[in-house]
Design an enzyme around this catalytic site. Structure first.
Site, PDB file in Angstrom:
ATOM      1  N   HIS A   1      40.617  38.628  12.026  1.00  0.00           N
ATOM      2  CA  HIS A   1      41.294  39.676  11.263  1.00  0.00           C
ATOM      3  C   HIS A   1      40.360  40.846  11.092  1.00  0.00           C
ATOM      4  O   HIS A   1      39.228  40.674  10.652  1.00  0.00           O
ATOM      5  CB  HIS A   1      41.773  39.111   9.918  1.00  0.00           C
ATOM      6  CG  HIS A   1      42.801  38.048  10.106  1.00  0.00           C
ATOM      7  ND1 HIS A   1      42.479  36.719  10.173  1.00  0.00           N
ATOM      8  CD2 HIS A   1      44.131  38.142  10.341  1.00  0.00           C
ATOM      9  CE1 HIS A   1      43.578  36.027  10.405  1.00  0.00           C
ATOM     10  NE2 HIS A   1      44.597  36.854  10.525  1.00  0.00           N
TER      11      HIS A   1
ATOM     12  N   ASP B   1      41.231  33.062  16.375  1.00  0.00           N
ATOM     13  CA  ASP B   1      41.782  34.011  15.418  1.00  0.00           C
ATOM     14  C   ASP B   1      40.729  34.996  14.902  1.00  0.00           C
ATOM     15  O   ASP B   1      39.547  34.670  14.840  1.00  0.00           O
ATOM     16  CB  ASP B   1      42.346  33.221  14.222  1.00  0.00           C
ATOM     17  CG  ASP B   1      43.509  33.926  13.553  1.00  0.00           C
ATOM     18  OD1 ASP B   1      43.865  35.020  14.006  1.00  0.00           O
ATOM     19  OD2 ASP B   1      44.052  33.372  12.583  1.00  0.00           O
TER      20      ASP B   1
ATOM     21  N   HIS C   1      45.685  41.594  12.976  1.00  0.00           N
ATOM     22  CA  HIS C   1      45.583  40.164  13.303  1.00  0.00           C
ATOM     23  C   HIS C   1      45.473  40.109  14.816  1.00  0.00           C
ATOM     24  O   HIS C   1      46.332  40.660  15.500  1.00  0.00           O
ATOM     25  CB  HIS C   1      46.854  39.403  12.937  1.00  0.00           C
ATOM     26  CG  HIS C   1      47.270  39.517  11.505  1.00  0.00           C
ATOM     27  ND1 HIS C   1      47.407  38.420  10.699  1.00  0.00           N
ATOM     28  CD2 HIS C   1      47.591  40.579  10.734  1.00  0.00           C
ATOM     29  CE1 HIS C   1      47.810  38.801   9.493  1.00  0.00           C
ATOM     30  NE2 HIS C   1      47.936  40.110   9.488  1.00  0.00           N
TER      31      HIS C   1
END
Length: 652
Positions: free
Chosen positions: A396, A394, A527
């Site tokens: 951001h 992940d 994202h």
RNA sequence: GCCGGUGUAGCUCAGCGGUAGAGCACUCGAUUCGUAAUCGAGCGGUCGUCGGUUCAAAUCCGACCACCGGCUCCA
């Protein structure tokens, strides 16, 4: 009226003529062989009247498009067979209610609301009846009814057909297809196209499964029973397809995961909660290290965040109303509620907010291999592909509106770099857009935020020349989505990773930065997850490679096979030398014959098998056999180490 | 979650009313072998779980659980 043939010739036809008439006008041979036509690029059967001055190409059973015609008719044949099956059980035909029966890739299905549940054991008799219908060579015909008459046919009898007719646009023609007669036949509301008669359907079909399917795909509506079938033009194609399915099963990541000791899932821990065994964990760690290095190069900063968070965090983010039912139930402690985290973004937002931000630090890229937990419906769980606990690759990206396109371009380029290193070339993007008309409660109203963010992603896709398609209704509540699609070994399209543009949640968290003019501004958040989740990516990669991992990822890179016990000492010397160079080698010292050791190493998909016997011990060499290759070569130990090290460095 | 299917040794499967079996894996012994299975012995299962029917249940019935194929969902 006229029709234009592929050779440019114009054919004179009577008004209302069909492809059958056209074929007849061309010649009696073709009239006999014709099964349908391509009319202005659209598939027609021999029944439907042609439009004026159509470009026309007559199809015979040699054309691949033929499959669509007979697959469609087979759905009707199956419906007739199911009605006959129930007639034998004393039910009237209309008690078997029919919903839709379309053509799909490789076959067809029909959704049926039967008076009694259908079971797998019903499939062989249905199939037998279908073959009788083919043998009877029932002619098909098409007819059109006015809306009122069409409705009359089904009202109070079949609610599904009634609804279908009601939903047809006013000006749409309502057509029916009939095969056979009252005594032995079947009529269905259908837009076609179909083969001229049931005898023109090749007998190379098979009913494969029976499954539940909600009427119109809506979980609030009745569940129907769907019978799936496959059908091909030739016996060879059918057999090839079945063979392919068998081969695909052998590559199933759940099966390989057990065979190669990569991961396991135990009821004792909990369903959907995978356990990574040492070998699988090793490969995953290599993948994580790879991503970590890659992202470092691309300006990402790594963070760590805890696995749980106060419920307030998810009220702030706005996720709770949407996803409460899909989260693990909250833990109550000291009068406060805590949730297992279902995503990492809110945690990252708090990190962003830890101090005031300047435009000078944007884009700020926060990355984490974040483990998340989602309470997925039990029926959807599948190995590592769909689990309840998994770890995302992940990140951001906090940036200004002006930076969005450029940042998205970088994300797309990173995908390309990473996927290329893993030998994945068949992937494409899917831009998922909001559906304001049908789901205003999720997406709100169209506004500049939506328009700008969609435009920004489109621009990034165009500028990079990425392969992409668009889909409506699959965006998130906070912005458009850019999914990454791949094709599994079973030929099924799957989403391997997903990215979103978010212009709503940053505002909800009150995220800010000070711009060049000294004013406060809200950042936009991208994202992004290159590998999606390591779990799912690993599952895909495992199936993609059939477990034949390249050298750099293999937990065991080579197995040393001493021919006899007296070669054990030499094998140990070679192994020690290799291990000094961080090569992962094991010695098969079992009291087995060499053939057995080679066989087991092949089954374990070890990249290199190194046989050592008298010759090798004397010459200081090893005999190298590559996985899945019979040919061998002799290499000095130093040369082997050099070669292997180079391959590892090149990630091959 | 819903519809259909399947649960017998670590794995693949046989047995389908009379008290559990094979191959592989594993352990031990013998064998020391040149490119995909050496031979022999041993270990291993409250037949998914719970309940019911029966003199007797792996076998018949019911509920539950898990898995498989779909549907719905997927931040």
């Amino acid at each position: 009226m006229q029709a234009v043939l592929p050779d440019g010739r114009t054919l004179e036809l009577k008004p209302g003529a069909t492809a059958a008439d056209a074929a007849k006008a061309i010649g009696p041979g073709l009239a006999k062989a014709a099964v349908g036509a391509i009319v202005n690029g659209e598939l027609y059967d021999l029944f439907k009247p042609l439009p004026e001055r159509a470009e026309l190409r007559i199809l015979t059973d040699k054309d691949p498009e033929y499959a669509q015609l007979f697959r469609h008719t087979l759905a009707h044949v199956m419906a007739q067979a199911v009605r006959e099956l129930f007639a034998e059980r004393g039910y009237a035909p209309e008690q078997v209610k029919l919903a839709i029966g379309p053509v799909i890739e490789n076959g067809f299905y029909y959704d049926i609301d039967a008076p009694e549940p259908l079971h797998e054991e019903d499939l062989p008799p249905i199939e037998a009846k279908m073959r009788q219908i083919l043998a009877a060579d029932l002619p098909l015909e098409r007819f059109v009814l006015p809306r009122s008459e069409a409705l009359q046919r089904y009202e109070g009898v079949d609610p599904y057909k009634t609804e279908l007719i009601q939903d047809l646009p006013e000006d749409e023609e309502i057509s029916f297809y009939r095969q056979g007669d009252e005594r032995f036949g079947f009529t269905d509301l259908c837009r076609g196209p179909h083969v001229p008669s049931t005898g023109r359907i090749p007998p190379h079909f098979k009913l494969t499964s029976i499954a539940g399917a909600y009427w119109r795909g809506d979980a609030r509506r009745p569940m129907l029973q769907r019978i799936y079938g496959i059908a091909f033009r030739t016996k060879e194609e059918l057999e090839h397809y079945l063979w392919q399915q068998e081969e695909a099963k052998k590559r199933d990541h759940r099966r390989l995961g057990a065979e190669l000791e990569l991961f396991t899932i135990s009821e004792e821990v909990g369903k959907g909660l995978p356990l990574w065994l040492p070998r699988g964990a090793f490969i995953r760690r290599q993948m994580e290290n790879y991503m970590y290095e890659k992202e470092q190069e691309h300006g990402y900063h790594y963070v760590y965040t805890p696995h749980i968070a106060n419920a307030r965090l998810y009220y702030t983010s706005g996720h709770l109303p949407y996803y409460k039912d899909d989260m693990y139930a909250p833990i109550e402690i000291e009068g406060e509620e805590y949730y297992l985290k279902p995503m990492n973004c809110p945690h990252h937002h708090i990190i962003y907010k830890a101090r005031p931000r300047s435009y000078r630090e944007l884009p700020l890229r926060l990355a984490e291999f974040g483990t998340v937990y989602r309470f997925e419906l039990s029926g959807t769980l599948t190995g590592l592909t769909r689990a309840r606990g998994f770890t995302q690759n992940d990140a951001h990206i906090y940036c200004s509106r002006a930076q969005v396109t450029e940042e998205f371009i970088k994300v797309i380029q990173l995908f390309d770099e990473v996927y290329r290193d893993f030998g994945i070339s068949d992937y494409w993007f899917r831009l998922s857009l909001p559906d304001f008309e049908n789901n205003p409660e999720k997406f709100g109203q169209e506004n500049d935020n939506w328009r700008d963010s969609i435009a920004a992603i489109r621009k990034a896709l165009e500028l990079t020349g990425a392969r992409y398609e668009e889909g409506i209704g699959e965006a998130t509540f906070y912005g458009p989505k850019l999914d990454v699609q791949i094709r599994s070994v079973l030929g099924k399209e799957e989403t391997i990773a997903t990215n979103q543009l978010d212009f709503i949640v940053p505002e909800r968290f009150g995220l800010e930065f000070t711009n060049e003019k000294g004013q406060k501004e809200t950042p936009v958040v991208i994202h992004r997850a290159i590998m999606g989740s390591f779990d799912r990516f690993f599952a895909f990669y495992l199936e993609h490679t059939a477990g034949n991992f390249p050298l750099w990822l293999s937990p065991i890179q080579a197995v040393l096979v001493p021919i006899a016990d007296r070669h054990l000492e030499y094998a140990q010397k070679v192994a020690a030398e290799m291990r000094k160079h961080r090569l992962r080698v094991e010695i098969d010292s079992r009291s087995e014959r060499m053939n057995a050791k080679i066989r087991d190493a092949e089954l374990q998909k070890i990249p290199l098998i190194l046989v050592v016997g008298d010759k090798e011990a004397e010459a200081g060499t090893v005999n190298v056999r590559e996985r899945q290759v019979k040919a061998q070569r002799s290499l000095a130990v130093a040369a082997l180490i050099e070669e292997m090290s180079q391959r590892v460095a090149a990630r091959r």
